[in-house]
Design a protein around this motif. Structure first.
Motif, PDB file in Angstrom:
ATOM      1  N   LEU A   1      11.724  12.836  -2.643  1.00  6.27           N
ATOM      2  CA  LEU A   1      11.191  13.705  -3.698  1.00  6.27           C
ATOM      3  C   LEU A   1      10.809  15.076  -3.137  1.00  6.27           C
ATOM      4  CD1 LEU A   1       8.936  11.135  -5.581  1.00  6.27           C
ATOM      5  CD2 LEU A   1      11.208  11.940  -6.233  1.00  6.27           C
ATOM      6  N   ALA A   2      10.207  15.092  -1.961  1.00  4.64           N
ATOM      7  CA  ALA A   2       9.830  16.366  -1.335  1.00  4.64           C
ATOM      8  C   ALA A   2      11.068  17.192  -0.987  1.00  4.64           C
ATOM      9  CB  ALA A   2       8.991  16.114  -0.089  1.00  4.64           C
ATOM     10  N   ALA A   3      12.109  16.539  -0.468  1.00  3.93           N
ATOM     11  CA  ALA A   3      13.348  17.251  -0.147  1.00  3.93           C
ATOM     12  C   ALA A   3      13.990  17.809  -1.402  1.00  3.93           C
ATOM     13  CB  ALA A   3      14.310  16.320   0.579  1.00  3.93           C
TER      14      ALA A   3
ATOM     15  N   ALA B   1       9.708  16.072  -9.709  1.00  2.00           N
ATOM     16  CA  ALA B   1      10.056  16.788  -8.479  1.00  2.00           C
ATOM     17  C   ALA B   1      11.001  17.953  -8.769  1.00  2.00           C
ATOM     18  CB  ALA B   1      10.691  15.830  -7.470  1.00  2.00           C
ATOM     19  N   VAL B   2      11.958  17.741  -9.670  1.00  2.00           N
ATOM     20  CA  VAL B   2      12.885  18.832 -10.020  1.00  2.00           C
ATOM     21  C   VAL B   2      12.131  19.968 -10.700  1.00  2.00           C
ATOM     22  CG1 VAL B   2      14.810  19.454 -11.541  1.00  2.00           C
ATOM     23  CG2 VAL B   2      14.956  17.399 -10.133  1.00  2.00           C
ATOM     24  N   PHE B   3      11.295  19.644 -11.686  1.00  2.00           N
ATOM     25  CA  PHE B   3      10.555  20.695 -12.372  1.00  2.00           C
ATOM     26  C   PHE B   3       9.523  21.353 -11.464  1.00  2.00           C
ATOM     27  CE2 PHE B   3      12.323  18.760 -16.192  1.00  2.00           C
ATOM     28  CZ  PHE B   3      12.751  19.911 -16.853  1.00  2.00           C
TER      29      PHE B   3
ATOM     30  N   ALA C   1      13.609  24.361  -5.375  1.00  2.00           N
ATOM     31  CA  ALA C   1      12.806  25.584  -5.289  1.00  2.00           C
ATOM     32  C   ALA C   1      13.611  26.725  -4.667  1.00  2.00           C
ATOM     33  CB  ALA C   1      11.534  25.335  -4.484  1.00  2.00           C
ATOM     34  N   LEU C   2      14.358  26.441  -3.613  1.00  2.00           N
ATOM     35  CA  LEU C   2      15.167  27.493  -2.980  1.00  2.00           C
ATOM     36  C   LEU C   2      16.279  27.976  -3.908  1.00  2.00           C
ATOM     37  CD1 LEU C   2      15.423  26.085   0.648  1.00  2.00           C
ATOM     38  CD2 LEU C   2      14.120  28.086  -0.133  1.00  2.00           C
ATOM     39  N   ILE C   3      16.924  27.055  -4.592  1.00  3.36           N
ATOM     40  CA  ILE C   3      17.991  27.442  -5.521  1.00  3.36           C
ATOM     41  C   ILE C   3      17.418  28.267  -6.667  1.00  3.36           C
ATOM     42  CG2 ILE C   3      19.627  26.532  -7.224  1.00  3.36           C
ATOM     43  CD1 ILE C   3      20.088  24.176  -5.274  1.00  3.36           C
ATOM     44  N   PHE C   4      16.306  27.827  -7.228  1.00  2.00           N
ATOM     45  CA  PHE C   4      15.724  28.552  -8.357  1.00  2.00           C
ATOM     46  C   PHE C   4      15.148  29.895  -7.926  1.00  2.00           C
ATOM     47  CE2 PHE C   4      13.195  29.203 -12.183  1.00  2.00           C
ATOM     48  CZ  PHE C   4      14.126  28.842 -13.137  1.00  2.00           C
ATOM     49  N   TRP C   5      14.600  29.976  -6.740  1.00  2.00           N
ATOM     50  CA  TRP C   5      14.101  31.260  -6.235  1.00  2.00           C
ATOM     51  C   TRP C   5      15.249  32.262  -6.147  1.00  2.00           C
ATOM     52  CZ3 TRP C   5      15.318  33.609  -1.470  1.00  2.00           C
ATOM     53  CH2 TRP C   5      14.576  34.751  -1.176  1.00  2.00           C
ATOM     54  N   ALA C   6      16.401  31.806  -5.639  1.00  2.00           N
ATOM     55  CA  ALA C   6      17.569  32.687  -5.556  1.00  2.00           C
ATOM     56  C   ALA C   6      18.058  33.090  -6.946  1.00  2.00           C
ATOM     57  CB  ALA C   6      18.690  32.002  -4.780  1.00  2.00           C
ATOM     58  N   ALA C   7      17.999  32.179  -7.893  1.00  2.00           N
ATOM     59  CA  ALA C   7      18.438  32.500  -9.256  1.00  2.00           C
ATOM     60  C   ALA C   7      17.480  33.477  -9.928  1.00  2.00           C
ATOM     61  CB  ALA C   7      18.558  31.221 -10.078  1.00  2.00           C
ATOM     62  N   VAL C   8      16.196  33.303  -9.718  1.00  2.00           N
ATOM     63  CA  VAL C   8      15.209  34.179 -10.349  1.00  2.00           C
ATOM     64  C   VAL C   8      15.324  35.602  -9.808  1.00  2.00           C
ATOM     65  CG1 VAL C   8      12.718  34.622 -10.570  1.00  2.00           C
ATOM     66  CG2 VAL C   8      13.606  32.339 -10.935  1.00  2.00           C
ATOM     67  N   ARG C   9      15.708  35.746  -8.572  1.00  2.00           N
ATOM     68  CA  ARG C   9      15.870  37.084  -7.996  1.00  2.00           C
ATOM     69  C   ARG C   9      16.889  37.912  -8.779  1.00  2.00           C
ATOM     70  NH1 ARG C   9      16.809  37.198  -1.802  1.00  2.00           N
ATOM     71  NH2 ARG C   9      16.817  39.371  -2.385  1.00  2.00           N
TER      72      ARG C   9
ATOM     73  N   ALA D   1       0.730  20.694 -12.041  1.00  2.00           N
ATOM     74  CA  ALA D   1       0.829  19.634 -13.049  1.00  2.00           C
ATOM     75  C   ALA D   1       2.015  18.711 -12.753  1.00  2.00           C
ATOM     76  CB  ALA D   1       0.965  20.251 -14.441  1.00  2.00           C
ATOM     77  N   CYS D   2       3.121  19.276 -12.310  1.00  2.00           N
ATOM     78  CA  CYS D   2       4.295  18.457 -11.974  1.00  2.00           C
ATOM     79  C   CYS D   2       4.029  17.586 -10.750  1.00  2.00           C
ATOM     80  CB  CYS D   2       5.516  19.337 -11.758  1.00  2.00           C
ATOM     81  SG  CYS D   2       6.174  20.027 -13.283  1.00  2.00           S
ATOM     82  N   VAL D   3       3.305  18.099  -9.789  1.00  2.00           N
ATOM     83  CA  VAL D   3       2.953  17.291  -8.610  1.00  2.00           C
ATOM     84  C   VAL D   3       2.028  16.145  -9.025  1.00  2.00           C
ATOM     85  CG1 VAL D   3       1.715  17.346  -6.407  1.00  2.00           C
ATOM     86  CG2 VAL D   3       3.366  19.129  -6.952  1.00  2.00           C
ATOM     87  N   VAL D   4       1.112  16.404  -9.940  1.00  2.00           N
ATOM     88  CA  VAL D   4       0.238  15.343 -10.448  1.00  2.00           C
ATOM     89  C   VAL D   4       1.075  14.283 -11.175  1.00  2.00           C
ATOM     90  CG1 VAL D   4      -1.613  14.838 -12.107  1.00  2.00           C
ATOM     91  CG2 VAL D   4      -1.815  16.795 -10.581  1.00  2.00           C
ATOM     92  N   LEU D   5       2.090  14.721 -11.929  1.00  2.00           N
ATOM     93  CA  LEU D   5       2.979  13.778 -12.608  1.00  2.00           C
ATOM     94  C   LEU D   5       3.733  12.917 -11.602  1.00  2.00           C
ATOM     95  CD1 LEU D   5       4.376  12.639 -15.142  1.00  2.00           C
ATOM     96  CD2 LEU D   5       6.045  14.494 -14.914  1.00  2.00           C
ATOM     97  N   VAL D   6       4.212  13.510 -10.537  1.00  2.00           N
ATOM     98  CA  VAL D   6       4.920  12.749  -9.504  1.00  2.00           C
ATOM     99  C   VAL D   6       3.987  11.715  -8.878  1.00  2.00           C
ATOM    100  CG1 VAL D   6       6.013  12.905  -7.228  1.00  2.00           C
ATOM    101  CG2 VAL D   6       6.643  14.518  -9.024  1.00  2.00           C
TER     102      VAL D   6
END
Length: 150
Positions: A9-11, A88-90, A17-25, A123-128
């Motif tokens: 889940l952490a991986a 984990a995805v969210f 996060a890395l993929i979405f960070w690149a997309a948000v840029r 909140a997502c980490v709490v859900l996990v």
């Protein structure tokens, strides 16, 4: 079905996060962050945590509890596994967004979006965590006879 491994889940969270960070840029203005995700995900986590607590008591056959149906436990375990991976995805999506808006923290709009993204990440980490707890509660307890025969 094997138990969910927190390392996986952490991986998954880090990769998303890395993929979405690149997309948000490249597409920062195209994404909207609803603040309503925070209470919604926290309510889901609360429901899964409570379900885990009740299920654990029913499996252990505590006084004043009804026996639990095996199929219901299997469904709860499947829900827990799905919630853990979806959370984990969210969490990765919100972490990537928060990482990008942290770079623009001196501006007012990205600053408010950072707090929404960071709150949604938490909140997502709490859900996990609640999903992992529910999955743990769905395990079959070891009988005292099994421990004595080993």
């Amino acid at each position: 079905m094997k138990p969910t491994h927190p390392g996986h889940l952490a991986a998954l969270l880090v990769v998303v996060a890395l993929i979405f960070w690149a997309a948000v840029r490249h597409f920062y203005g195209a994404f909207l962050l609803p603040w309503t995700a925070i209470p919604t995900v926290l309510l889901l986590a609360l429901g899964e945590g409570y379900s885990g607590w009740v299920t654990k008591a029913r499996i252990a056959r505590k006084p004043d509890t009804k026996p639990v149906e095996p199929l219901a436990v299997a469904r709860l375990a499947a829900l827990a596994k799905a919630s853990a991976y979806a959370g984990a995805v969210f969490a990765g999506i919100f972490a990537g967004f928060a990482a990008y808006t942290l770079e623009l923290f001196d501006r007012e709009t990205p600053r408010s979006e950072f707090f929404v993204a960071a709150g949604s990440f938490v909140a997502c980490v709490v859900l996990v965590c609640a999903a992992l707890y529910l999955e743990h509660c769905c395990r079959i307890p070891k009988d005292s006879d099994d421990r004595n025969s080993d």
